[in-house]
Write a protein that holds these residues in place. Structure first.
Motif, mmCIF file in Angstrom:
data_model
loop_
_atom_site.group_PDB
_atom_site.id
_atom_site.type_symbol
_atom_site.label_atom_id
_atom_site.label_comp_id
_atom_site.label_asym_id
_atom_site.label_seq_id
_atom_site.Cartn_x
_atom_site.Cartn_y
_atom_site.Cartn_z
ATOM 1 N N CYS A 126 12.888 8.672 -1.675
ATOM 2 C CA CYS A 126 14.292 8.266 -1.567
ATOM 3 C C CYS A 126 14.965 8.035 -2.914
ATOM 4 O O CYS A 126 16.185 7.965 -2.988
ATOM 5 C CB CYS A 126 14.420 7.025 -0.692
ATOM 6 S SG CYS A 126 13.702 5.534 -1.407
ATOM 7 N N GLY A 127 14.179 7.894 -3.972
ATOM 8 C CA GLY A 127 14.748 7.747 -5.300
ATOM 9 C C GLY A 127 15.159 6.340 -5.694
ATOM 10 O O GLY A 127 15.578 6.118 -6.821
ATOM 11 N N THR A 128 15.035 5.385 -4.788
ATOM 12 C CA THR A 128 15.397 4.013 -5.134
ATOM 13 C C THR A 128 14.214 3.325 -5.812
ATOM 14 O O THR A 128 13.066 3.741 -5.655
ATOM 15 C CB THR A 128 15.832 3.211 -3.886
ATOM 16 O OG1 THR A 128 14.767 3.207 -2.941
ATOM 17 C CG2 THR A 128 17.074 3.823 -3.258
ATOM 18 N N PRO A 129 14.477 2.264 -6.571
ATOM 19 C CA PRO A 129 13.402 1.601 -7.317
ATOM 20 C C PRO A 129 12.327 0.999 -6.410
ATOM 21 O O PRO A 129 12.612 0.531 -5.310
ATOM 22 C CB PRO A 129 14.123 0.487 -8.072
ATOM 23 C CG PRO A 129 15.551 0.868 -8.091
ATOM 24 C CD PRO A 129 15.785 1.678 -6.855
ATOM 25 N N LEU A 130 11.097 1.038 -6.902
ATOM 26 C CA LEU A 130 9.992 0.342 -6.243
ATOM 27 C C LEU A 130 10.043 -1.104 -6.723
ATOM 28 O O LEU A 130 10.208 -1.364 -7.913
ATOM 29 C CB LEU A 130 8.661 0.980 -6.618
ATOM 30 C CG LEU A 130 8.468 2.413 -6.138
ATOM 31 C CD1 LEU A 130 7.253 3.025 -6.803
ATOM 32 C CD2 LEU A 130 8.322 2.455 -4.634
ATOM 33 N N PHE A 131 9.934 -2.036 -5.812
ATOM 34 C CA PHE A 131 10.085 -3.441 -6.145
ATOM 35 C C PHE A 131 8.771 -4.022 -6.652
ATOM 36 O O PHE A 131 7.712 -3.801 -6.066
ATOM 37 C CB PHE A 131 10.570 -4.222 -4.924
ATOM 38 C CG PHE A 131 11.853 -3.681 -4.363
ATOM 39 C CD1 PHE A 131 13.032 -3.780 -5.073
ATOM 40 C CD2 PHE A 131 11.869 -3.053 -3.129
ATOM 41 C CE1 PHE A 131 14.214 -3.272 -4.570
ATOM 42 C CE2 PHE A 131 13.042 -2.541 -2.612
ATOM 43 C CZ PHE A 131 14.217 -2.653 -3.332
ATOM 44 N N ILE A 132 8.838 -4.780 -7.725
ATOM 45 C CA ILE A 132 7.656 -5.420 -8.293
ATOM 46 C C ILE A 132 7.144 -6.461 -7.309
ATOM 47 O O ILE A 132 7.906 -7.255 -6.762
ATOM 48 C CB ILE A 132 7.995 -6.073 -9.645
ATOM 49 C CG1 ILE A 132 8.403 -4.989 -10.632
ATOM 50 C CG2 ILE A 132 6.828 -6.894 -10.169
ATOM 51 C CD1 ILE A 132 8.915 -5.504 -11.944
ATOM 52 N N GLY A 133 5.860 -6.437 -7.048
ATOM 53 C CA GLY A 133 5.255 -7.390 -6.135
ATOM 54 C C GLY A 133 5.297 -6.972 -4.679
ATOM 55 O O GLY A 133 4.724 -7.644 -3.831
ATOM 56 N N ARG A 134 5.977 -5.893 -4.355
ATOM 57 C CA ARG A 134 6.040 -5.399 -2.975
ATOM 58 C C ARG A 134 5.059 -4.248 -2.826
ATOM 59 O O ARG A 134 4.664 -3.610 -3.800
ATOM 60 C CB ARG A 134 7.453 -4.895 -2.644
ATOM 61 C CG ARG A 134 8.552 -5.920 -2.765
ATOM 62 C CD ARG A 134 8.537 -6.978 -1.677
ATOM 63 N NE ARG A 134 8.645 -6.462 -0.339
ATOM 64 C CZ ARG A 134 9.768 -6.341 0.337
ATOM 65 N NH1 ARG A 134 10.910 -6.675 -0.214
ATOM 66 N NH2 ARG A 134 9.756 -5.880 1.562
ATOM 67 N N SER A 135 4.682 -3.949 -1.595
ATOM 68 C CA SER A 135 3.704 -2.886 -1.385
ATOM 69 C C SER A 135 4.321 -1.520 -1.668
ATOM 70 O O SER A 135 5.480 -1.265 -1.369
ATOM 71 C CB SER A 135 3.163 -2.929 0.043
ATOM 72 O OG SER A 135 4.186 -2.701 0.967
#
Length: 73
Positions: free
Chosen positions: A6-15
């Motif tokens: 999807c191109g959106t950022p991967l969140f730190i601390g999330r799976s």
């Protein structure tokens, strides 16, 4: 880093899911990545209460995608 699907950022601390091809995706984007990037073979059918899988009658038909890419193979 961004999700490959999807191109959106991967969140730190999330799976996040890391594929064997190296792609990083959100957990909710994983199915789409596998189906689009790796195009695994599968059969559509039904499962009865005993756990027996029965392929649908249309399972042997060639999909429109396969018709389009038949000349590429």
């Amino acid at each position: 880093m961004n999700c490959r699907v999807c191109g959106t950022p991967l969140f730190i601390g999330r799976s996040a899911f890391r594929c064997s091809c190296g792609a990083l995706t959100h957990s909710w984007c994983w199915d789409k990545h596998v189906l689009e990037a790796h195009k695994p073979s599968f059969t559509i059918g039904t499962v009865d209460l005993d756990g027996n899988f029965t392929p649908s009658e249309k399972a042997n038909e060639v999909s429109p995608f396969e018709k389009e890419t038949a000349h590429v193979r």
